[in-house]
Design a protein around this motif. Structure first.
Motif, PDB file in Angstrom:
ATOM      1  N   GLY A  61      91.138  39.436   3.329  1.00 40.28           N
ATOM      2  CA  GLY A  61      91.097  40.889   3.510  1.00 40.28           C
ATOM      3  C   GLY A  61      91.403  41.378   4.904  1.00 40.28           C
ATOM      4  N   TYR A  62      92.170  40.599   5.677  1.00 39.64           N
ATOM      5  CA  TYR A  62      92.423  40.974   7.073  1.00 39.64           C
ATOM      6  C   TYR A  62      93.156  42.302   7.207  1.00 39.64           C
ATOM      7  N   ARG A  63      93.878  42.694   6.162  1.00 34.43           N
ATOM      8  CA  ARG A  63      94.616  43.960   6.244  1.00 34.43           C
ATOM      9  C   ARG A  63      93.679  45.159   6.340  1.00 34.43           C
ATOM     10  N   ALA A  64      92.439  44.983   5.888  1.00 36.33           N
ATOM     11  CA  ALA A  64      91.482  46.090   5.953  1.00 36.33           C
ATOM     12  C   ALA A  64      90.888  46.256   7.351  1.00 36.33           C
ATOM     13  N   VAL A  98      80.142  30.742   8.266  1.00 40.95           N
ATOM     14  CA  VAL A  98      81.408  30.844   8.999  1.00 40.95           C
ATOM     15  C   VAL A  98      82.584  30.514   8.080  1.00 40.95           C
ATOM     16  N   ILE A  99      82.428  29.497   7.248  1.00 45.13           N
ATOM     17  CA  ILE A  99      83.492  29.164   6.290  1.00 45.13           C
ATOM     18  C   ILE A  99      83.746  30.345   5.354  1.00 45.13           C
ATOM     19  N   GLY A 100      82.664  30.946   4.857  1.00 43.44           N
ATOM     20  CA  GLY A 100      82.814  32.125   4.007  1.00 43.44           C
ATOM     21  C   GLY A 100      83.468  33.279   4.738  1.00 43.44           C
ATOM     22  N   SER A 101      83.142  33.434   6.015  1.00 41.96           N
ATOM     23  CA  SER A 101      83.739  34.504   6.818  1.00 41.96           C
ATOM     24  C   SER A 101      85.232  34.290   7.001  1.00 41.96           C
ATOM     25  N   ILE A 102      85.622  33.048   7.258  1.00 43.15           N
ATOM     26  CA  ILE A 102      87.050  32.743   7.402  1.00 43.15           C
ATOM     27  C   ILE A 102      87.791  33.085   6.114  1.00 43.15           C
ATOM     28  N   PHE A 103      87.198  32.713   4.990  1.00 45.08           N
ATOM     29  CA  PHE A 103      87.814  33.024   3.698  1.00 45.08           C
ATOM     30  C   PHE A 103      87.996  34.527   3.526  1.00 45.08           C
ATOM     31  N   MET A 104      86.967  35.295   3.890  1.00 50.02           N
ATOM     32  CA  MET A 104      87.046  36.747   3.739  1.00 50.02           C
ATOM     33  C   MET A 104      88.109  37.350   4.648  1.00 50.02           C
ATOM     34  N   GLY A 156      84.266  38.304   9.676  1.00 50.41           N
ATOM     35  CA  GLY A 156      83.931  38.253   8.255  1.00 50.41           C
ATOM     36  C   GLY A 156      83.041  39.405   7.847  1.00 50.41           C
ATOM     37  N   GLY A 157      82.021  39.678   8.667  1.00 49.39           N
ATOM     38  CA  GLY A 157      81.136  40.799   8.373  1.00 49.39           C
ATOM     39  C   GLY A 157      81.861  42.128   8.401  1.00 49.39           C
ATOM     40  N   ASP A 167      69.944  35.481  28.712  1.00 45.68           N
ATOM     41  CA  ASP A 167      69.859  34.368  27.760  1.00 45.68           C
ATOM     42  C   ASP A 167      69.366  34.828  26.390  1.00 45.68           C
ATOM     43  N   ALA A 168      68.598  35.914  26.357  1.00 43.56           N
ATOM     44  CA  ALA A 168      68.103  36.425  25.072  1.00 43.56           C
ATOM     45  C   ALA A 168      69.232  36.944  24.191  1.00 43.56           C
ATOM     46  N   LEU A 169      70.392  37.206  24.789  1.00 43.35           N
ATOM     47  CA  LEU A 169      71.544  37.625  23.987  1.00 43.35           C
ATOM     48  C   LEU A 169      72.034  36.501  23.080  1.00 43.35           C
ATOM     49  N   GLN A 170      71.788  35.259  23.476  1.00 39.06           N
ATOM     50  CA  GLN A 170      72.284  34.136  22.676  1.00 39.06           C
ATOM     51  C   GLN A 170      71.696  34.146  21.265  1.00 39.06           C
ATOM     52  N   PRO A 171      70.380  34.038  21.108  1.00 41.38           N
ATOM     53  CA  PRO A 171      69.849  34.121  19.740  1.00 41.38           C
ATOM     54  C   PRO A 171      69.964  35.528  19.159  1.00 41.38           C
ATOM     55  N   GLY A 172      69.795  36.542  20.002  1.00 39.76           N
ATOM     56  CA  GLY A 172      69.803  37.916  19.503  1.00 39.76           C
ATOM     57  C   GLY A 172      71.116  38.311  18.861  1.00 39.76           C
ATOM     58  N   VAL A 173      72.212  37.997  19.509  1.00 40.12           N
ATOM     59  CA  VAL A 173      73.528  38.366  18.980  1.00 40.12           C
ATOM     60  C   VAL A 173      73.984  37.383  17.910  1.00 40.12           C
ATOM     61  N   VAL A 174      73.934  36.092  18.226  1.00 40.82           N
ATOM     62  CA  VAL A 174      74.500  35.091  17.320  1.00 40.82           C
ATOM     63  C   VAL A 174      73.802  35.105  15.964  1.00 40.82           C
ATOM     64  N   GLU A 175      72.483  35.082  15.960  1.00 42.10           N
ATOM     65  CA  GLU A 175      71.759  35.014  14.688  1.00 42.10           C
ATOM     66  C   GLU A 175      71.915  36.288  13.875  1.00 42.10           C
ATOM     67  N   GLU A 176      71.923  37.427  14.526  1.00 39.52           N
ATOM     68  CA  GLU A 176      72.075  38.673  13.766  1.00 39.52           C
ATOM     69  C   GLU A 176      73.481  38.820  13.195  1.00 39.52           C
ATOM     70  N   VAL A 177      74.483  38.433  13.973  1.00 40.98           N
ATOM     71  CA  VAL A 177      75.853  38.506  13.464  1.00 40.98           C
ATOM     72  C   VAL A 177      76.028  37.566  12.270  1.00 40.98           C
ATOM     73  N   ILE A 178      75.470  36.365  12.370  1.00 37.98           N
ATOM     74  CA  ILE A 178      75.653  35.389  11.293  1.00 37.98           C
ATOM     75  C   ILE A 178      74.809  35.743  10.069  1.00 37.98           C
ATOM     76  N   TYR A 179      73.507  35.959  10.272  1.00 36.76           N
ATOM     77  CA  TYR A 179      72.612  36.126   9.120  1.00 36.76           C
ATOM     78  C   TYR A 179      72.557  37.563   8.611  1.00 36.76           C
ATOM     79  N   ARG A 180      72.411  38.525   9.517  1.00 38.04           N
ATOM     80  CA  ARG A 180      72.199  39.906   9.080  1.00 38.04           C
ATOM     81  C   ARG A 180      73.510  40.626   8.788  1.00 38.04           C
ATOM     82  N   PHE A 181      74.614  40.106   9.283  1.00 41.54           N
ATOM     83  CA  PHE A 181      75.897  40.779   9.080  1.00 41.54           C
ATOM     84  C   PHE A 181      76.773  39.994   8.104  1.00 41.54           C
ATOM     85  N   ALA A 182      77.133  38.767   8.486  1.00 41.90           N
ATOM     86  CA  ALA A 182      78.063  38.001   7.650  1.00 41.90           C
ATOM     87  C   ALA A 182      77.396  37.436   6.400  1.00 41.90           C
TER      88      ALA A 182
END
Length: 278
Positions: free
Chosen positions: A53-56, A43-49, A111-112, A175-190
């Motif tokens: 690069g927010y203009r993109a 998340v810290i790395g995502s904030i930095f990005m 960030g992703g 409830d399966a959206l919690q790990p499904g979305v959060v973990e994929e957005v953090i690990y597989r995307f960002a």
């Protein structure tokens, strides 16, 4: 001449250091887990990005990230089957977890997306309004994930030694959206994107898969903190199995079918798990 593998070696060493540090300090900080450290760093790395690069970013990117974050936050308020670990032993209540998980999802998605606009390794088709690719990715993720969800359910019964206890189907789906979305957005995307940025100059052609493999290994082994303390060898074997059977499909789906496909695959695993009471 600098070895082209030096950045990868240093990143791997840093990840190992976090795992070893957690094991060493486990008795002192019982509510700290390695996945919390990795997710916070991402998340810290995502904030930095985003700041850089927010203009993109396009309007659809902001909307997509916001929708994901709000959906996760609201879903956490009503979750009955999913119960996250207290965040570093501090955030325990559902209200705090809702803000935390929603915020982490929003920031990691942004960030992703910033990295995606720079040519990053994982596409997010919905953010670009590519609905046909989004639908195809989701269907492929579900098709690939369903047999492995059944295998996972069987393995849980076998290893945890208690019978099936059927749960509310609607609660399982939501409830399966919690790990499904959060973990994929953090690990597989960002995280994958951040690691790719670090490795792309040194490894060039290999950077996408090297970064993805490292992110996948971190994700797989972050589930095994307690097992590492009880039986390190068993944890190493279990992590390898998780990576091969569940991590590798996620890696390929995210790269070739998009973030939505990885989310669908992960989601169906947890739907099955929650539905039978694990």
């Amino acid at each position: 001449m600098k070895n082209k593998y030096t950045p990868l070696i240093l990143l791997s060493a840093a990840a190992l250091a976090i795992f070893f540090a957690r094991a060493w300090l486990a008795n002192k900080f019982t509510d700290w887990y390695t996945f919390q450290v990795f997710e916070t760093l991402t998340v810290i790395g995502s904030i930095f990005m985003v700041l850089k690069g927010y203009r993109a970013l396009r309007r659809g990117d902001w909307i997509a990230a916001l929708v994901l974050g709000v959906a996760i936050g609201i879903g956490m308020l009503f979750a009955t089957l999913f119960s996250p670990y207290p965040f570093f032993g501090i955030v325990r209540a559902s209200f705090g977890q809702a803000w935390l998980r929603g915020g982490f999802t929003f920031l990691s998605a942004l960030g992703g997306l910033t990295i995606m606009r720079m040519g990053g390794p994982v596409p997010f088709h919905a953010a670009s309004g590519h609905w046909r690719e989004t639908a195809r990715g989701i269907l492929v993720g579900l098709a690939v994930g369903l047999p492995l969800a059944a295998l996972n359910a069987f393995a849980l019964q076998l290893t945890q030694g208690h019978p099936i206890e059927w749960q509310n189907p609607l609660a399982s789906l939501l409830d399966a959206l919690q790990p499904g979305v959060v973990e994929e957005v953090i690990y597989r995307f960002a995280m994958w994107g951040l690691l790719w940025l670090i490795l792309r100059n040194s490894l060039s052609r290999q950077s996408v898969w090297a970064a993805g493999a490292l992110a996948t290994l971190v994700h797989s082994y972050s589930h095994l903190d307690d097992l590492f303390l009880q039986s390190p060898l068993a944890a190493l074997i279990m992590g390898a199995v998780l990576t091969l059977l569940w991590g590798l499909p996620l890696l390929i789906l995210a790269r070739h079918r998009g973030l939505e496909s990885a989310i669908a695959f992960h989601w169906i695993q947890d739907v099955a798990r929650f539905l039978i009471g694990f």
